[in-house]
Design a protein around this motif. Structure first.
Motif, mmCIF file in Angstrom:
data_model
loop_
_atom_site.group_PDB
_atom_site.id
_atom_site.type_symbol
_atom_site.label_atom_id
_atom_site.label_comp_id
_atom_site.label_asym_id
_atom_site.label_seq_id
_atom_site.Cartn_x
_atom_site.Cartn_y
_atom_site.Cartn_z
ATOM 1 N N UNK A 63 0.799 -1.324 0.071
ATOM 2 C CA UNK A 63 0.007 0.137 0.076
ATOM 3 C C UNK A 63 0.988 1.035 -0.011
ATOM 4 N N UNK A 64 2.297 1.196 0.516
ATOM 5 C CA UNK A 64 2.896 2.422 0.345
ATOM 6 C C UNK A 64 3.608 2.647 -0.993
ATOM 7 N N UNK A 65 4.013 1.489 -1.419
ATOM 8 C CA UNK A 65 4.631 1.227 -3.020
ATOM 9 C C UNK A 65 3.609 1.873 -3.740
ATOM 10 N N UNK A 66 2.211 1.686 -3.485
ATOM 11 C CA UNK A 66 1.211 1.987 -4.362
ATOM 12 C C UNK A 66 1.011 3.705 -4.413
ATOM 13 N N UNK A 67 1.539 4.408 -3.697
ATOM 14 C CA UNK A 67 1.529 5.736 -4.053
ATOM 15 C C UNK A 67 2.053 6.134 -5.183
ATOM 16 N N UNK A 68 2.619 5.236 -5.922
ATOM 17 C CA UNK A 68 3.252 5.378 -7.322
ATOM 18 C C UNK A 68 2.513 4.566 -8.268
ATOM 19 N N UNK A 69 1.439 4.166 -8.159
ATOM 20 C CA UNK A 69 0.582 3.078 -9.079
ATOM 21 C C UNK A 69 0.377 3.804 -10.457
ATOM 22 N N UNK A 70 0.174 5.238 -10.324
ATOM 23 C CA UNK A 70 -0.060 5.873 -11.624
ATOM 24 C C UNK A 70 1.063 6.578 -12.174
ATOM 25 N N UNK A 71 2.335 6.846 -11.396
ATOM 26 C CA UNK A 71 3.361 7.290 -11.777
ATOM 27 C C UNK A 71 4.566 6.777 -10.993
ATOM 28 N N UNK A 72 5.583 6.184 -11.919
ATOM 29 C CA UNK A 72 6.640 5.403 -11.244
ATOM 30 C C UNK A 72 7.542 6.294 -10.511
ATOM 31 N N UNK A 73 7.610 7.601 -10.629
ATOM 32 C CA UNK A 73 8.320 8.538 -9.774
ATOM 33 C C UNK A 73 7.899 8.592 -8.697
ATOM 34 N N UNK A 74 6.628 8.228 -8.196
ATOM 35 C CA UNK A 74 6.370 8.452 -6.841
ATOM 36 C C UNK A 74 6.257 6.971 -6.015
ATOM 37 N N UNK A 75 6.824 6.000 -6.493
ATOM 38 C CA UNK A 75 6.789 4.856 -5.798
ATOM 39 C C UNK A 75 7.942 5.012 -4.909
ATOM 40 N N UNK A 76 7.824 4.774 -3.437
ATOM 41 C CA UNK A 76 8.807 4.839 -2.569
ATOM 42 C C UNK A 76 9.899 3.930 -2.973
ATOM 43 N N UNK A 77 11.118 4.556 -2.944
ATOM 44 C CA UNK A 77 12.454 3.681 -3.380
ATOM 45 C C UNK A 77 12.712 2.842 -2.002
ATOM 46 N N UNK A 78 13.182 1.706 -2.433
ATOM 47 C CA UNK A 78 13.752 0.691 -1.438
ATOM 48 C C UNK A 78 13.374 -0.705 -1.520
ATOM 49 N N UNK A 79 14.034 -1.769 -0.939
ATOM 50 C CA UNK A 79 13.979 -3.194 -1.122
ATOM 51 C C UNK A 79 14.473 -3.723 0.060
#
Ligand code: URP
Ligand code: ZN
Ligand code: ZN
Ligand code: ZN
Length: 511
Positions: free
Chosen positions: A340-356
């Motif tokens: 659900x946090x990664x999904x902040x960028x579901x329509x725009x990859x630049x808004x996907x929180x970075x990290x693994x």
């Protein structure tokens, strides 16, 4: 002799505090040898055969197993605020998971926004970490902005706060990125203090431009993250960072080496004698960027980190350089976000929180890819998972070594046992694992942290808040010995010559 006041608790405590690891093969970075290890009060007290040890000592049979230093993860971001949210593995869950995988110390980044002074950020991170960490830890300081006020605090951090490493960013435009002239000043300042500069090497201007272009083309998915950051974006910045550091002869540590070109830049610089270290991470050694093209959005987004994972031939390439000494030590860049946090960028990859993820699995992934494959021997494995980090950051031989007087951060390692990595069974809080399904040889049977057994029989006994802050002093000799010699050997020499005494033309001023 101690006179126990309360027999029962003291007895329990002494049994915990005195451990004999018997019959194992000790593995250090420089040699392997058969020896027993006697641990008392958090330290290795004796090492050898036929040790004379006190009664009440707990003996653990290590026959047929390896006894090695606990892992040091050089690069974590526990509960990092990023992209409007906070990394889900906090200092408790993150370090608990670290211990489960055989990592007994983390080096986390103090990383606050522009406008927050480093000392304030340091105090904030110390408060967050101190209450929760289950294993020992230290800090690197992220310099996300640069001016005289920031600069003034560096001597305090170095001399009073136990910081000897400062990270600059060439990427994350308008967020963390510094200009080259600012980076040069950071390099000069750190050099004058005996500190190490770490660099996130990617060309932030190019990435910014590429992101706009891709979004305009309608590429909004996680594949855009990789397309915006092709290999040359990382390679160019790595090369530039090395060049900048070399101008002032400041040691440079390239964090998260993710591509062949960046690794080659490090390798070439080392061949020329530059004091440069490269840190691949569990992710860049254990998986690759083909996942960005996965049809499942969550799966693809789960691999989004910066710099991105690259093509399928990259992990083995990096592993080879790590095995032969061109790359130095390993971290994870552990910085985890749920679906659900990664999904902040579901329509725009630049808004996907970075990290693994990685903090739990690094030790097993590197054993599998490095030692089980025959690329490195167990000594090299110890070097790249703990010893070299301890040397660079100046905490060797307290950490990263099995020797009398060293901290009792010790693993009993079974090189033949296997485990299969899965988000369903890992100890991390995050709901995804980039190594899902990977079978790894090499499993920690026993993990000892600060002289206490924290993992045995698959049971984890981590305790919140017991981890200690380990100061990292400046002027690590492993790093600065050559820097200081090179200052002298490469000092510019003036040419003594007769003065020119012939005619000089006159330059006429135009009116
Ligand atoms: O994707 C990453 N690496 N997130 C953490 C911040 C950084 O650049 O290390
Ligand atoms: Zn970074
Ligand atoms: Zn999936
Ligand atoms: Zn990082």
């Amino acid at each position: 002799m101690n006179t126990p006041l309360k027999k029962f608790p003291i007895h329990l405590q002494s049994a915990q505090n005195r451990i004999l690891l018997k019959g194992g093969k000790v593995v250090n970075h420089d040699r392997m040898f058969d020896a027993d290890v006697y641990i008392e009060d958090g330290y290795i007290k004796q090492l050898g055969k036929d040790l004379v040890i006190p009664g009440g000592t707990r003996t653990i049979d290590a026959t047929g197993k390896m006894v090695m230093p606990g892992g040091i993860d050089t690069h974590t971001h526990m509960e990092l605020p990023f992209g409007g949210t906070v990394a889900v593995d906090d200092f408790y869950h993150g370090t608990r998971a670290a211990l489960a995988g055989g990592t007994t110390m983390i080096m986390d980044f103090v990383l606050d926004g522009k406008g927050v002074l480093p000392l304030d950020a340091y105090n904030k991170w110390m408060d967050k970490a101190g209450a929760k960490v289950c294993c020992d830890f230290s800090f690197h300081m992220g310099l996300t902005w640069w001016n005289d006020k920031v600069k003034e605090e560096l001597p305090i951090l170095c001399k009073e706060k136990g910081i000897n490493s400062f990270k600059v960013f060439m990427a994350y435009k308008d967020l963390f990125m510094l200009r080259d002239d600012e980076i040069l000043d950071v390099l000069k300042t750190c050099k004058s203090l005996g500190a190490i500069v770490q660099v996130h090497a990617e060309n932030g201007d190019v990435i910014d431009e590429n992101c706009k272009k891709l979004l305009a083309l309608g590429i909004t998915g996680p594949e855009g993250h990789l397309m915006a950051r092709p290999e040359e974006v990382e390679e160019e910045a790595t090369h530039r960072a090395i060049m900048l550091a070399d101008q002032v002869n400041c040691p440079l540590y390239v964090v998260h080496v993710m591509c062949k070109g960046a690794a080659d830049a490090v390798r070439r610089a080392r061949m020329r004698g530059a004091v440069v270290f490269g840190e691949p991470i569990a992710a860049s050694l254990g998986t690759d960027g083909t996942h960005y093209f996965n049809k499942c959005w969550r799966h693809a987004a789960g691999h989004v980190m910066a710099p991105p994972l690259k093509d399928a031939t990259t992990p083995e390439y990096l592993l080879n350089l790590l095995a032969n000494g061109d790359l130095e030590c390993t971290g994870t860049d552990n910085c985890t976000f749920n679906a659900d946090q990664k999904a902040l960028g579901k329509d725009d990859f630049t808004k996907i929180p970075n990290g693994v993820n990685g903090v739990e699995d690094r030790m097993s992934v590197i054993w599998e890819k490095g030692v089980h494959s025959g690329k490195m021997d167990p000594c090299r494995y110890v070097a790249v998972t703990s010893t070299n980090a301890a040397k660079i950051f100046n905490i060797y031989p307290r950490k990263g070594h099995i020797a009398v007087g060293s901290d009792a951060d010790v693993l009993v390692w079974d090189p033949t046992a296997t485990r299969t990595i899965s988000a369903a069974t890992h100890h991390q809080k995050v709901d995804f694992n980039i190594f899902e399904g990977m079978e790894c040889h090499g499993v920690p049977l026993i993990v000892i942290s600060q002289g206490r057994v924290v993992l045995e029989d698959g049971q984890l006994h981590a305790t919140r808040g017991v981890g200690r802050f380990i100061p990292t002093p400046c002027y690590s000799q492993y790093v600065y010995n050559r820097i200081q010699t090179r200052d002298v050997s490469r000092a510019p020499q003036k040419v003594d010559r007769e003065a020119y005494d012939g005619p000089v033309i006159e330059i006429k001023m135009e009116d």
